[in-house]
Design a protein around this motif. Structure first.
Motif, PDB file in Angstrom:
ATOM      1  N   ASN A  67     -17.454  10.318 -10.142  1.00 54.98           N
ATOM      2  CA  ASN A  67     -17.750   9.729  -8.830  1.00 54.98           C
ATOM      3  C   ASN A  67     -19.099   9.016  -8.794  1.00 54.98           C
ATOM      4  O   ASN A  67     -19.481   8.440  -7.770  1.00 54.98           O
ATOM      5  CB  ASN A  67     -17.723  10.817  -7.753  1.00 54.98           C
ATOM      6  CG  ASN A  67     -16.353  11.453  -7.613  1.00 54.98           C
ATOM      7  OD1 ASN A  67     -15.334  10.783  -7.778  1.00 54.98           O
ATOM      8  ND2 ASN A  67     -16.313  12.754  -7.321  1.00 54.98           N
ATOM      9  N   ASN A 100     -22.148  10.318  -8.844  1.00 50.69           N
ATOM     10  CA  ASN A 100     -23.184  10.943  -8.016  1.00 50.69           C
ATOM     11  C   ASN A 100     -23.861  12.130  -8.716  1.00 50.69           C
ATOM     12  O   ASN A 100     -24.127  13.156  -8.109  1.00 50.69           O
ATOM     13  CB  ASN A 100     -22.602  11.385  -6.665  1.00 50.69           C
ATOM     14  CG  ASN A 100     -21.423  12.345  -6.836  1.00 50.69           C
ATOM     15  OD1 ASN A 100     -21.034  12.678  -7.950  1.00 50.69           O
ATOM     16  ND2 ASN A 100     -20.873  12.787  -5.710  1.00 50.69           N
ATOM     17  N   ALA A 143     -18.650  14.913 -10.824  1.00 46.40           N
ATOM     18  CA  ALA A 143     -19.817  14.159 -10.358  1.00 46.40           C
ATOM     19  C   ALA A 143     -20.009  12.889 -11.186  1.00 46.40           C
ATOM     20  O   ALA A 143     -20.371  11.825 -10.654  1.00 46.40           O
ATOM     21  CB  ALA A 143     -21.062  15.033 -10.437  1.00 46.40           C
TER      22      ALA A 143
END
Length: 471
Positions: free
Chosen positions: A214, A216, A211
């Motif tokens: 990326n 996010n 996460a």
């Protein structure tokens, strides 16, 4: 078995007399003393006592090994003869803790937290071993697992795996319960705290790296300040520190809030404040520290595995003598959840087996019947993961068996470390421990066990015979 008063009197004299005893209790096999001055202990007198199978000092307590069943009678007679009041294990621990230095107190605290949850962890390890047998490739068939060939067993294996993994999935809940209880708070709030840190609404800790990569990672917006909304699955430090804060907050609030309002206010306030502190400060900081520790240990074993295995295998028995071995439970847990396995625990098994093998050699060397009996029974217990009777009752008494065991454990530990042998979980710290090892490492682990059995046994036997050591 009738207990002679003379033998009990000798035990009392051996620990320095009744005026040297602050408090005394017993467990299943041992008398436990909080002594005023351990320098007054006469180990030779204790060693010559027919009731005594060994003695040692650990964590501020002086312990005399008597044996199951007999220890109850000896204790009752000792209380009657000395006039000391019966004490609980907690009384002895509190009395003994007064003599500990800060490092010893920290080690004792970790032991008090992790030892109560070991049954759940060891059970999980054994069940994971059973699952490995069913799901591991190359055990029954060349390139397939048992459940690949016998699909009707797949559901059975999956259910075992679920039951076994529960203890590790909700490890913060177990630690929270034990830690808050140890720090003087309500253990039920500790369970809630631990489960709160792995709540399904949080980003799973195992998914955090992806996460973050990326971009996010979910966040909380608290009045314009942003904090990562992540869980702490399998983490040890976040729940340990949070549990301390929760317990101390609860104790503080109980002193300040009137009894009539405590039920309504203490727990909600303590849990709410601890929750905010845990997610905003404690979690992020300790999560980073835990990862640094794990990365550092992994790096050492990746680049200098032979040295790490040699040293850890050699010093582990010394750590047991000082009681500091309990600190490595937290490291094992961290390694298991961060890397999928621990390479430290398999080396621990080698050390335990080595101590049993040295005691086995003493069975053949001993002329004294009591020592023969102690050597035989302590060998079996060490091979099953309980080394104290072998170490303190036999090996340390004559020193050279203890040293021979250390040599064997160091060589076996080096063998395992070179091959990067990993345990999927903590299990029985003896010969049955192979069930907790990943199947692909079973052969190397078996070689390590052979080294830890043969080397200490042969060295102890040869030294005892050629040096003419009497036992």
């Amino acid at each position: 078995m009738a207990i002679k008063k003379e033998a009990v009197e000798q035990i009392i004299e051996g620990v320095g007399g009744k005026e040297n005893i602050s408090a005394a209790t017993h467990c299943v096999t041992r008398l436990r003393f909080a002594l005023k001055d351990e320098s007054k202990v006469d180990k030779e007198k204790l060693g010559n006592n027919s009731l005594v199978k060994g003695s040692f000092s650990a964590n501020g307590q002086f312990q005399v090994v008597i044996g199951q069943g007999t220890v109850d009678k000896v204790y009752d007679l000792m209380v009657e003869m000395t006039g000391i009041g019966q004490a609980s294990k907690e009384d002895i621990k509190n009395e003994a803790a007064k003599k500990l230095n800060p490092l010893q107190k920290a080690v004792k605290t970790l032991a008090d937290i992790f030892i109560p949850i070991l049954p759940a962890i060891v059970t999980a390890g054994l069940l994971l071993g059973l699952n490995n047998i069913l799901a591991g490739k190359g055990i029954f068939y060349a390139d397939k697992s048992f459940i690949d060939v016998h699909a009707n067993w797949k559901g059975f294996a999956e259910m075992i795996n679920l039951i076994a993994n529960t203890a590790f999935t909700f490890l913060p809940g177990l630690i929270g319960w034990s830690a808050v209880k140890r720090f003087g708070g309500n253990p039920l709030l500790g369970i809630v705290l631990g489960l709160m840190l792995v709540h399904p609404d949080l980003l799973n800790a195992y998914s955090y790296a992806d996460a973050l990569k990326n971009g996010n990672v979910p966040q909380w917006n608290l009045f314009g300040f942003h904090f990562d909304k992540i869980g702490y699955q399998g983490q040890v430090l976040p729940v340990l520190v949070s549990a301390y804060v929760l317990a101390k907050l609860e104790i503080f609030l109980k002193k300040k809030i009137p009894d009539a309002f405590q039920l309504l206010l203490v727990a909600p306030i303590a849990l709410l404040l601890t929750g905010f502190i845990a997610f905003i400060v404690i979690g992020p900081v300790t999560f980073a520290i835990g990862n640094w520790i794990t990365d550092g240990i992994v790096a050492v074993f990746d680049h200098f595995g032979w040295l790490g295995g040699l040293v850890y295998g050699g010093v582990y028995a010394l750590l047991v003598v000082t009681g500091m071995h309990h600190t490595f439970l937290a490291v094992d847990f961290q390694l298991i959840v961060s890397t999928g396995g621990t390479f430290l625990w398999p080396i621990l098994v080698m050390s335990n087996i080595a101590q049993g093998s040295a005691a086995l050699a003493m069975l053949f060397l001993a002329k004294d019947k009591n020592l023969k009996g102690m050597a035989g029974t302590s060998t079996i217990s060490a091979y099953l993961g309980i080394t104290e009777p072998a170490m303190f009752g036999v090996n340390l008494r004559y020193r050279y068996p203890f040293i021979c065991a250390i040599i064997g454990a160091a060589l076996a530990g080096m063998t395992l470390a070179i091959s990067h042998v990993k345990a999927e979980s903590i299990g029985v710290g003896g010969i049955p421990g192979i069930l907790s090892i990943y199947p692909q490492y079973w052969l190397t682990f078996a070689i390590g066990m052979a080294i830890s059995i043969v080397v200490p046994f042969v060295l102890t036997l040869l030294y005892g015979k050629f040096k003419g050591e009497k036992a």
